[in-house]
Design an enzyme around this catalytic site. Structure first.
Site, mmCIF file in Angstrom:
data_model
loop_
_atom_site.group_PDB
_atom_site.id
_atom_site.type_symbol
_atom_site.label_atom_id
_atom_site.label_comp_id
_atom_site.label_asym_id
_atom_site.label_seq_id
_atom_site.Cartn_x
_atom_site.Cartn_y
_atom_site.Cartn_z
ATOM 1 N N ASP A 1 59.123 50.076 -3.051
ATOM 2 C CA ASP A 1 57.799 49.621 -2.665
ATOM 3 C C ASP A 1 57.204 48.895 -3.873
ATOM 4 O O ASP A 1 57.769 48.895 -4.973
ATOM 5 C CB ASP A 1 56.910 50.778 -2.182
ATOM 6 C CG ASP A 1 55.797 50.251 -1.272
ATOM 7 O OD1 ASP A 1 55.535 49.031 -1.285
ATOM 8 O OD2 ASP A 1 55.170 51.054 -0.549
HETATM 9 C C1 NOJ Z 1 52.916 48.120 -0.458
HETATM 10 C C2 NOJ Z 1 53.074 48.815 0.857
HETATM 11 O O1 NOJ Z 1 53.155 50.214 0.676
HETATM 12 C C3 NOJ Z 1 54.283 48.354 1.648
HETATM 13 O O2 NOJ Z 1 54.256 48.954 2.905
HETATM 14 C C4 NOJ Z 1 54.294 46.866 1.740
HETATM 15 O O3 NOJ Z 1 55.367 46.440 2.530
HETATM 16 C C5 NOJ Z 1 54.371 46.296 0.344
HETATM 17 N N1 NOJ Z 1 53.200 46.708 -0.418
HETATM 18 C C6 NOJ Z 1 54.452 44.786 0.354
HETATM 19 O O4 NOJ Z 1 53.260 44.243 0.708
#
Ligand code: NOJ
Length: 744
Positions: free
Chosen positions: A286
């Site tokens: 993430d």
């Molecule tokens: C953080 C989020 O937790 C995740 O779900 C997302 O896909 C990414 N950022 C990218 O934006």
């Protein structure tokens, strides 16, 4: 002689065909190996690096990157997120084509509920219990996103959530592992369509692996402390379903799980996902989560963070820059084997080949196609279809609904009555035109003929002033019927949007109270991305529709339901509490040694001394304008051997005056088992359409898979014993019940 010649020719043909077939089948792995051999270690590490293109940033941008286009040209980037639109992705792909090996970039994006046309938020869609509609929603989103240069969506989010304080509850499918697994499957199928390589397919990404839905206290990014048994029983099944459906990628998670950050968690990524489950795609971190292991206190610096993450099975680094900075040294220091890096690169290159990007890096970059595909009429129709199916009729006393289209006047009141942009909810993209979003007021206006519409806002979402109440009271008194559009601020759910107080803002319940005083028939529409608490409204408003955030077609879908063009059939995919104090609350709990009685203090053992243990609205609840009778439950045998099946049949009759759909729900409970089994578990459902007076027979089949569960050693087993089977309209509205025994 002639026949020898023929045999010879036949053999040649066979060899040729064999080579074509096997050549084809093996071609991607072969090509990947060939390319790997040409790559320097630095180029391999570049493939493991993902940067954000800086739009729609969903986390802190790495500051030391310099010009990202130059980094792409140097071969230091394998993927870019947050750049979409053919015009923009083309610029980045052109940069990749200037790198030494011309390895194409992957463009990833959070395409969560629609792309140019926004669909209902995922939790709302889950309330449709309609797998075809959910798959279609993902299909449309993928078609539009792919036409706009996107190869990869960071969806579906398949985290089970039992805590509505958590802001990301809106992004998943609710609390149930069975329903969540079916929805995960539908969404992966929708996104990936006929398979990678087709121009309307984007790679799916099952996220967040795992446990994120159970952050302590619903507090965003918090720790998760759960038994491995609960992990396997409740939280892992939707991930396994996504994998079985062919999800090309997985994303790990910000949270730590039982003391180990998910990003650096070998048990999750190497042992379960890539080991036991045999996942062949790749895992992306993430946003910044590799570097955040330093904050967790799990590693001391980004060098160690990169080491732990790659060794634990995290293939791609989203925006933490840890891999780019450290992997070469980690290899030189023999802390990370180049074999581990090769394995990660291999997984990523394989997907790029499968998408056809090596044959044509610009195949998703056709500006004419983009123009032709975005906002198609059929996309709008699909959005309206799933939006109306997502609405849940919580209450309908005195048959206030459906409304007649021939009323003299309707008063439309509330802070949500005329909003547009907000109807998209969070995790929607800035594509499309805000004027294409249909407000509640416009939706109603389009469906009534001569009916006069009166409007008053009444108050803002969190107003401190009651100045607008008098006007609202006045127009309500003048109207035949009142529709109130109320709810949370649209951005009170989503990432980093946890709330300790999930009440409908008090000012709005006060406004509802003021309008109820007119004595006029009243329908309350509630908009939110989570279950809210709204006890006054639940007790006193005669009709309540939970309308979530329904996207572009919200107003039309709501009007379809208000006027009975569509008879609502949505069912809650998550429990609605009476108070935050009950959270976590869910239907599939254990009975305990002293099961509580529902009445506060009247029986021993008690619920809370100040509140019942029961929810305000239970999982699976949702009414219709018609009524359904369940009769004639039959099971074809009372004793079942492990390899056998039991067939359960029952009838549903539409006993009301409207045609409508019912989601008949099928629950099981193993009465005695070790370890314990929940009081009820959803094991099947069927959405059935019935004309008035029509009866249909529904059949469910029970096999040993439906009876199986994890033992203390985390092996899937069945245990002989008695089962209760329950069929009903909601988890708290069981209409038919019987039992059977699984024998050794
Ligand atoms: C953080 C989020 O937790 C995740 O779900 C997302 O896909 C990414 N950022 C990218 O934006």
């Amino acid at each position: 002689m002639k026949s020898v010649k023929l045999i010879f020719l036949f053999c040649l043909f066979c060899i040729f065909s064999f080579q074509v077939v096997f050549g084809q089948r093996n071609s991607i792995p072969e090509k990947v190996e060939k390319l790997l051999k040409k790559m320097t270690l630095a180029e391999k590490i570049g493939q493991l690096n993902q940067y954000s293109g800086n739009w729609e940033a969903t986390g802190p941008i790495t500051t030391n990157v310099g010009n990202k286009l130059d980094a792409v040209k140097r071969g230091e980037v394998g993927s870019i997120l947050n750049i979409y639109g053919v015009e923009h992705t083309t610029v980045f792909q052109q940069a990749a084509m200037q790198s030494r090996l011309k390895i194409p970039l992957l463009f990833g994006q959070d395409v969560i509920h629609g792309f140019s046309i926004t669909f209902p938020v995922p939790l709302a869609e889950a309330a449709s219990w309609d797998m075809k509609a959910i798959e279609k929603s993902a299909r449309v989103a993928a078609t539009e996103a792919a036409a706009s240069g996107v190869h990869w969506t960071f969806a579906p989010m398949v985290d089970i959530a039992r805590d509505p304080r958590w802001g990301r509850v809106m992004e998943g499918a609710g609390e149930d592992p069975y329903l969540g697994s079916l929805i995960a499957t539908a969404r992966v199928h929708g996104f990936q369509g006929m398979g990678l390589g087709n121009l309307d397919a984007v790679m799916a990404c099952a996220k967040h692996f795992t446990g994120y839905g159970d952050v302590i206290g619903g507090r965003e990014y918090n720790s998760v402390d759960m038994s491995l048994h609960t992990l396997w029983e409740v939280y892992l099944p939707p991930f396994k379903a996504a994998l079985d459906a062919g999800a090309a990628t997985f994303m790990n998670s910000f949270n730590d799980l039982n003391g180990v950050p998910a990003t650096g968690n070998k048990y999750l990524q190497r042992d379960i996902l890539k080991g036991k489950w045999g996942f062949k795609g790749f895992v992306v971190s993430d946003w910044g989560s590799i570097g955040e292991m330093i904050n967790h206190g799990y590693v001391k610096d980004s060098y160690e963070a990169a080491q732990v993450a790659i060794n634990a099975g995290n293939d791609m680094d989203m925006e933490s820059d840890s891999y780019l900075k450290n992997l070469a040294k980690l290899v030189a220091d023999k802390k990370v084997s180049e074999r581990v890096i090769d394995e990660a690169v291999r997984r990523i290159l394989t997907k790029k080949y499968e998408l056809g990007l090596f044959s044509d890096p610009y195949r998703y970059s056709d500006a004419d196609r983009e123009k032709r595909i975005l906002n198609r009429k059929e996309h709008v129709e699909a959005a309206r279809d799933v939006a109306k199916k997502s609405i849940v009729l919580l209450k309908n006393e005195h048959q206030v609904l459906p409304l007649s289209k021939n009323l003299n006047s309707i008063a439309i009141i509330g802070p949500m009555a005329k909003v547009k942009q907000e109807l998209k909810g969070t995790w929607s993209l800035n594509v499309g035109n805000v004027n294409d979003i249909v407000s509640v007021y416009e939706g109603i206006q389009q469906q009534v003929g001569k009916t006069k519409l009166l409007y008053a806002k009444g108050c803002d979402v969190t107003d401190t002033s009651r100045a607008g109440f008098a006007e609202a009271y006045k127009i309500a008194s003048q109207a035949d019927v009142v529709v109130m559009a109320m709810g949370e601020q649209f951005d009170w759910t989503g990432e980093a949007k946890s709330r300790s107080n999930i009440h409908l803002p008090a000012i709005q319940e006060d406004l509802i109270k003021a309008v109820i005083a007119t004595g006029k028939p009243l329908v309350v529409l509630l908009m939110a991305g989570r279950p809210m608490v709204f006890n006054y409204t639940a007790d006193h408003a005669p009709a309540i529709l939970y309308t979530w955030w329904l996207g572009n077609q919200a107003g039309n879908a709501i009007a379809d339901v208000l006027f009975g063009n569509y008879n609502p059939a949505g069912k809650l995919p998550i429990t609605f509490p009476r108070s935050e104090g009950q959270i976590p609350i869910y239907y599939n709990y254990f009975n305990t040694g002293r099961p509580a009685h529902d009445d506060v203090q009247t029986n021993y053992p008690p619920s809370y001394i100040d509140l019942s243990n029961t929810p305000r609205f239970a999982f699976g609840h949702g009414l219709s304008y018609t009524t359904f009778n369940y009769t004639n439950l039959q099971i074809n045998k009372k004793n079942m051997k492990k390899k056998e099946t039991i067939t359960v049949t029952f009838n549903i009759t539409n006993t009301g005056k409207y045609a409508g759909e019912e989601v008949a729900q099928f629950y099981l409970r193993q009465m005695v088992a070790q370890p314990l089994r929940p009081v009820k578990e959803l094991k099947g459902f069927e959405k059935v359409m019935l004309e008035p007076n029509e009866t249909k027979t529904i059949t469910f089949t029970i096999n040993s898979d439906k009876l199986s569960f994890y033992n203390e050693q985390l092996e899937k087993i069945t245990q002989a014993g008695e089962f209760s089977l329950m069929v009903g309209s909601a988890s708290d509205d069981i209409r038919l019940q019987d039992n059977f025994t699984l024998v050794d």
